[in-house]
Design a protein around this motif. Structure first.
Motif, PDB file in Angstrom:
ATOM      1  N   UNK A 181       0.851  -1.193   0.000  1.00 22.36           N
ATOM      2  CA  UNK A 181       0.000   0.000   0.000  1.00 22.36           C
ATOM      3  C   UNK A 181       0.887   1.243   0.000  1.00 22.36           C
ATOM      4  N   UNK A 182       0.278   2.400   0.227  1.00 21.34           N
ATOM      5  CA  UNK A 182       1.043   3.657   0.169  1.00 21.34           C
ATOM      6  C   UNK A 182       2.075   3.771   1.288  1.00 21.34           C
ATOM      7  N   UNK A 183       1.991   2.916   2.307  1.00 16.86           N
ATOM      8  CA  UNK A 183       2.983   2.913   3.393  1.00 16.86           C
ATOM      9  C   UNK A 183       4.025   1.805   3.205  1.00 16.86           C
ATOM     10  N   UNK A 184       3.986   1.175   2.042  1.00 19.20           N
ATOM     11  CA  UNK A 184       4.901   0.076   1.689  1.00 19.20           C
ATOM     12  C   UNK A 184       4.654  -1.156   2.556  1.00 19.20           C
ATOM     13  N   UNK A 185       3.468  -1.254   3.154  1.00 16.53           N
ATOM     14  CA  UNK A 185       3.094  -2.408   3.964  1.00 16.53           C
ATOM     15  C   UNK A 185       2.554  -3.521   3.074  1.00 16.53           C
ATOM     16  N   UNK A 186       2.847  -4.758   3.433  1.00 14.67           N
ATOM     17  CA  UNK A 186       2.245  -5.915   2.768  1.00 14.67           C
ATOM     18  C   UNK A 186       1.079  -6.394   3.623  1.00 14.67           C
ATOM     19  N   UNK A 187       0.471  -7.506   3.229  1.00 12.78           N
ATOM     20  CA  UNK A 187      -0.632  -8.054   4.021  1.00 12.78           C
ATOM     21  C   UNK A 187      -0.128  -8.807   5.249  1.00 12.78           C
ATOM     22  N   UNK A 188       1.189  -8.991   5.356  1.00 13.80           N
ATOM     23  CA  UNK A 188       1.788  -9.642   6.522  1.00 13.80           C
ATOM     24  C   UNK A 188       2.276  -8.561   7.478  1.00 13.80           C
ATOM     25  N   UNK A 189       1.773  -8.552   8.695  1.00 12.60           N
ATOM     26  CA  UNK A 189       2.150  -7.521   9.660  1.00 12.60           C
ATOM     27  C   UNK A 189       3.656  -7.511   9.889  1.00 12.60           C
ATOM     28  N   UNK A 211       9.339   2.640   3.053  1.00 11.17           N
ATOM     29  CA  UNK A 211       9.448   1.320   3.694  1.00 11.17           C
ATOM     30  C   UNK A 211      10.416   1.364   4.863  1.00 11.17           C
ATOM     31  N   UNK A 212      11.558   2.029   4.664  1.00 12.41           N
ATOM     32  CA  UNK A 212      12.566   2.098   5.734  1.00 12.41           C
ATOM     33  C   UNK A 212      12.054   2.823   6.964  1.00 12.41           C
ATOM     34  N   UNK A 213      11.403   3.950   6.751  1.00  9.87           N
ATOM     35  CA  UNK A 213      10.887   4.732   7.887  1.00  9.87           C
ATOM     36  C   UNK A 213       9.801   3.973   8.641  1.00  9.87           C
ATOM     37  N   UNK A 214       8.862   3.362   7.901  1.00 16.21           N
ATOM     38  CA  UNK A 214       7.770   2.653   8.563  1.00 16.21           C
ATOM     39  C   UNK A 214       8.232   1.359   9.215  1.00 16.21           C
ATOM     40  N   UNK A 215       9.198   0.680   8.599  1.00 13.65           N
ATOM     41  CA  UNK A 215       9.743  -0.542   9.207  1.00 13.65           C
ATOM     42  C   UNK A 215      10.485  -0.212  10.497  1.00 13.65           C
ATOM     43  N   UNK A 216      11.237   0.894  10.493  1.00 11.66           N
ATOM     44  CA  UNK A 216      11.963   1.311  11.699  1.00 11.66           C
ATOM     45  C   UNK A 216      10.988   1.690  12.815  1.00 11.66           C
ATOM     46  N   UNK A 217       9.924   2.390  12.431  1.00 12.62           N
ATOM     47  CA  UNK A 217       8.919   2.789  13.412  1.00 12.62           C
ATOM     48  C   UNK A 217       8.232   1.557  14.010  1.00 12.62           C
ATOM     49  N   UNK A 218       7.909   0.588  13.150  1.00  7.00           N
ATOM     50  CA  UNK A 218       7.239  -0.630  13.608  1.00  7.00           C
ATOM     51  C   UNK A 218       8.154  -1.445  14.534  1.00  7.00           C
ATOM     52  N   UNK A 219       9.395  -1.636  14.117  1.00  3.42           N
ATOM     53  CA  UNK A 219      10.306  -2.480  14.894  1.00  3.42           C
ATOM     54  C   UNK A 219      10.662  -1.861  16.243  1.00  3.42           C
ATOM     55  N   UNK A 220      10.598  -0.541  16.332  1.00  2.00           N
ATOM     56  CA  UNK A 220      10.926   0.119  17.602  1.00  2.00           C
ATOM     57  C   UNK A 220       9.879  -0.150  18.679  1.00  2.00           C
ATOM     58  N   UNK A 221       8.725  -0.634  18.264  1.00  2.45           N
ATOM     59  CA  UNK A 221       7.649  -0.916  19.231  1.00  2.45           C
ATOM     60  C   UNK A 221       7.567  -2.400  19.584  1.00  2.45           C
TER      61      UNK A 221
END
Length: 280
Positions: free
Chosen positions: A84-92, A125-135
């Protein structure tokens, strides 16, 4: 490629009117003029003088030899994991960008637009992956877990040598699944590859990495072949021939494919295709 003479099927009546018009209005070249039409080398010298001079500079003399060896080359893999527009796939937690991501382009990518894959969605993708992994809390893999993984594959026995199945699949895909395609050849290649069993791949693989790589190459090849055969049209450099003898092409089909794409899902051992409409 033979520059000494025109193909047998080629005559002045087979050249599309829009191509003749484009060369006349854009480049001032009359394709049907005898000094241009009579052989490919003359057309190359008139229409692509820079290319001809480059070949001469590289030691390729078409005047003397008349032929040049050509081969297909992969430039860009178009398609991939739907994001999607946040570079997310269907796998969390799984993000994709570059050629691994799908949906950024239509059926034919204009030159230079791969920057969209890498620079734009790479950053997203890099920004959102970093944000996700930090939590998320990460626990280390224990020795017991590593032992359990290794024990699951003790039945796999590999032989030293060459993986012939992997090379055979690559040869089939190179020959039949490039930008020039014929439905019956796509079907033949699909049937040949689908008949390769997991046991055969195991017997041909040289190590565990090679085994999983070959399984994935087989699956991806089947997906590509099925999608190519589903899309009954020619678009841009992608040419689908109805008849290889007469070189009759499937025409571009904007009504059915201009705003549509194919989503692939695995249902057990079956590859399921779903045609979807682009939402604007």
């Amino acid at each position: 490629m033979d520059y000494t003479s025109n193909p047998q099927f080629m005559n002045k009546n087979t050249v599309p009117e829009d191509i003749i018009k484009w060369y006349k209005t854009s480049l001032g070249i009359d394709l049907l003029e005898d000094k241009v039409f009579c052989n490919p080398l003359l057309r190359l010298k008139v229409m692509n003088k820079e290319v001809y001079e480059l070949l001469v500079d590289k030691g390729i003399d078409l005047e003397a030899e008349g032929k040049i060896e050509v081969a297909p080359q992969v430039q860009h893999f178009q398609g991939g994991i739907k994001i999607n527009e946040r570079a997310e796939t269907s796998v969390e937690g799984l993000y994709a960008c570059g050629e691994a991501g799908g949906g950024q382009h239509g059926a034919n990518r204009p030159g230079g637009n791969s920057l969209l894959d890498t620079q734009v969605f790479g950053k997203i993708a890099g920004q959102n992956a970093a944000k996700y992994s930090s939590t998320r809390k990460v626990s280390e893999i224990t020795e017991n877990e590593i032992d359990n993984i290794e024990n699951n594959y003790t039945h796999l026995i590999f032989k030293n040598g060459k993986n012939t199945i992997k090379s055979n699949i690559r040869e089939l895909m190179t020959q039949y699944a490039g930008v020039i395609r014929v439905p019956k050849y796509l079907e033949n290649a699909y049937n040949t590859i689908s008949n390769i069993s997991q046991e055969q791949i195991l017997e041909s693989s040289v190590n565990l990495k090679d085994y999983f790589e070959t399984l994935n190459i087989r699956l991806l090849s089947l997906v590509l072949l099925k999608c190519m055969n589903e899309r009954k049209e020619s678009r841009g450099p992608h040419l689908l021939f109805k008849n290889v003898d007469t070189l009759e092409l499937y025409p571009r089909d904007d009504e059915n494919w201009s705003y549509h794409y194919i989503v692939v899902r695995l249902k057990g051992d079956e590859i399921d295709l779903e045609k979807k409409t682009v939402k604007i």
